[in-house]
Design an enzyme around this catalytic site. Structure first.
Site, PDB file in Angstrom:
ATOM      1  CD  GLU A 157       6.777   6.101  -0.377  1.00  0.00           C
ATOM      2  OE1 GLU A 157       7.988   5.788  -0.301  1.00  0.00           O
ATOM      3  OE2 GLU A 157       6.092   6.369   0.629  1.00  0.00           O
ATOM      4  CD  GLU A 184       3.394   3.912   2.352  1.00  0.00           C
ATOM      5  OE1 GLU A 184       4.244   4.430   3.119  1.00  0.00           O
ATOM      6  OE2 GLU A 184       3.701   3.241   1.347  1.00  0.00           O
TER       7      GLU A 184
END
Length: 507
Positions: free
Chosen positions: A173, A292
């Site tokens: 991320e 995710e």
């Protein structure tokens, strides 16, 4: 009761299914590792401190591969802290989750746990506070079979043979301002390309995942993927997607449309990746690692985030993100699995985030029991029953109006096929109406040259959509056989109550 029809035809194949689509994710976060999978004082703990009851449930869940050790945690993690004698390992402050990391569990211990649960290891490298050199050190330690300082140290730590890690994430991320070492797309793309090239020089056989956007709602979504892939297209195999869903403001119907959002997210990333391929005049196809995904009550109704430590200071293994999942959460969760299978031609890996205690299908109590949350059931059943190939299942059903997505089909379905039979996975998204579903299975029966019969059925539904499994009542919600499923004159017939998910195996 509403009526829906569908067709199950093997000619509508999507793709062979990569079993890594049933992956999981374990992060050093809250009670995931400590008091979750690792609790040396627990009555079921083995010699390494791993809870046998948790091992049994993870095996039942059926996770194929597990991404480790993060997550936000990895962006400030020194992997060397987790090797060598435990009593000599440093204690560190984890900036991501404002906790103290004891490093009792590191690469060697986690690899042994993976052997117990029967899953493959997927490693993430720190591209937040570290870079190419440290990623190479970890790769050499994990995978090299030459005689080097790192491999000698690996052997001294009890592992002469390489770990043989096949899939690697280039950070986590990195588009997020919350991430330690956050970079813009251009800077991250250059670093990821440099690191990928170097890692392939050491081990050409590995597969690499570059960071996509941390959600489709990020202001930089789209432009981030394009810029990063322009730098890394020739160096990587996958781009990541992350997405979480929750009911907001009591709007159950909007929540039940979450699968539509995931489907559009995947389609958008695929189109961007293919556009970059076109500009490079390449027939290479970048695949998606949806590493995710889950239901996560991340935001409260005031717009704040529910991810802060519940204790002051720097606690060890605080209770963080321990969401309690209800029956409706599990139905949405099952629909997300259907969506991943519908896109299995490009989604070749996916990681349920996470596995134990932290936004997890499995919960534990220190010194006490472990139990299945509602979301456990659609994952374990889909992983077990899914065949080798995904099949599109066109459905004609009613619709409802979503504020975000317009007209949304009430019934969503996918099927999988193998040499022994076919499995249908289906969801009723309506909050009010039962669905009578008739599925034409004549074509798939003809492909086998014989009639099909029902082998097993599973229905997840509760009249109380907010019913949950808890420490006090761990079996409140489960699955039951679909009561009226039957095959008549070449059609599978079944009824789906409102807010329900089902799996039907035919052979």
């Amino acid at each position: 009761m509403s009526h829906a029809t569908a067709i199950l035809d093997p000619r509508l194949a999507v793709s062979d299914i990569d079993r890594r689509i049933f992956g999981g994710f374990v992060e050093h976060l809250g009670r995931h590792i400590y008091d979750g999978i690792h609790e040396p004082a627990h009555p079921t703990a083995d010699a390494d401190g791993f809870r046998a009851d948790v091992v049994e449930l993870v095996r039942e869940l059926g996770v194929s591969s597990i991404r480790y050790p993060g997550g936000n945690f990895v962006s400030n993690y020194r992997w060397e802290d987790g090797i060598g004698p435990r009593d000599e390992r440093p204690r560190r402050l984890d900036l991501a989750w404002h906790s103290t990391e004891t490093n009792e569990v590191g690469l060697h211990e986690f690899a042994r746990w993976l052997e117990l649960v029967g899953s493959e290891l997927m490693l993430a490298v720190n591209l937040g506070t570290r870079g190419t050199a440290e990623a190479l050190d970890l790769l050499e330690y994990a995978n090299a079979d030459a005689d080097t300082t790192w491999t000698r140290q690996r052997a001294a730590n009890g592992r002469p043979a390489p770990f043989g890690v096949g899939m690697w994430c280039l950070g986590n991320e990195m588009d997020g301002p919350w991430q330690v070492g956050h970079r813009n797309a251009d800077d991250y793309g250059k670093l990821a390309s440099q690191t990928a090239k170097a890692m392939r020089m050491l081990d050409p056989g590995i597969e690499l995942v570059v960071c996509g956007s941390s959600s489709s709602g990020m202001p930089t979504f789209g432009s981030w993927e394009r810029t990063v892939l322009e730098h890394t297209f020739d160096d990587v195999d996958f781009v990541s997607c992350h997405s979480y869903y929750q009911e907001r403001f009591g709007d159950a119907q909007e929540f039940l449309a979450s699968g539509v959002d995931m489907s559009r997210f995947i389609a958008s990333v695929v189109s961007i990746a293919d556009a970059v391929a076109a500009t490079k005049k390449s027939d290479k196809r970048i695949m998606i690692s949806f590493d995710e995904w889950n239901v996560w009550y991340l935001h409260n109704d005031e717009g704040g985030q529910d991810d802060k430590p519940l204790e002051s200071g720097w606690p060890v293994a605080p209770r963080l993100l321990e969401d309690q999942y209800n029956a409706m959460d599990a139905v949405v969760f099952g629909d997300l699995l259907i969506t991943l299978l519908q896109h299995s031609d490009r989604v070749r890996s996916a990681s349920l985030a996470q596995l134990v205690n932290v936004i997890a299908p499995i919960m534990t109590e220190p010194g006490g029991p472990a139990w299945r949350q509602t979301t456990f059931f659609p994952f374990s059943l889909t992983s077990r029953l899914a065949g080798e190939r995904a099949i599109r299942v066109p459905v004609e059903s009613g619709t409802f109006t979503s504020e975000r997505f317009g007209e949304v089909a009430t019934v969503n379905a996918v099927a999988t096929l193998d040499d022994d039979g076919v499995t249908l996975f289906v969801v009723n998204r309506s909050t009010t109406d039962a669905e009578s579903l008739r599925v034409d299975v004549a074509a798939v029966a003809a492909s086998f040259g014989r009639d099909l019969g029902i082998v097993e059925t599973h229905l997840l539904h509760d009249d109380d959509r907010y019913a949950a499994n808890t420490l006090a009542d761990p079996e409140r919600v489960g699955v039951v056989p679909v009561p009226d499923a039957q095959v008549v004159d070449g059609s599978l017939q079944l009824s789906l109550p409102p807010i329900s998910w089902a799996a039907v195996r035919l052979a």
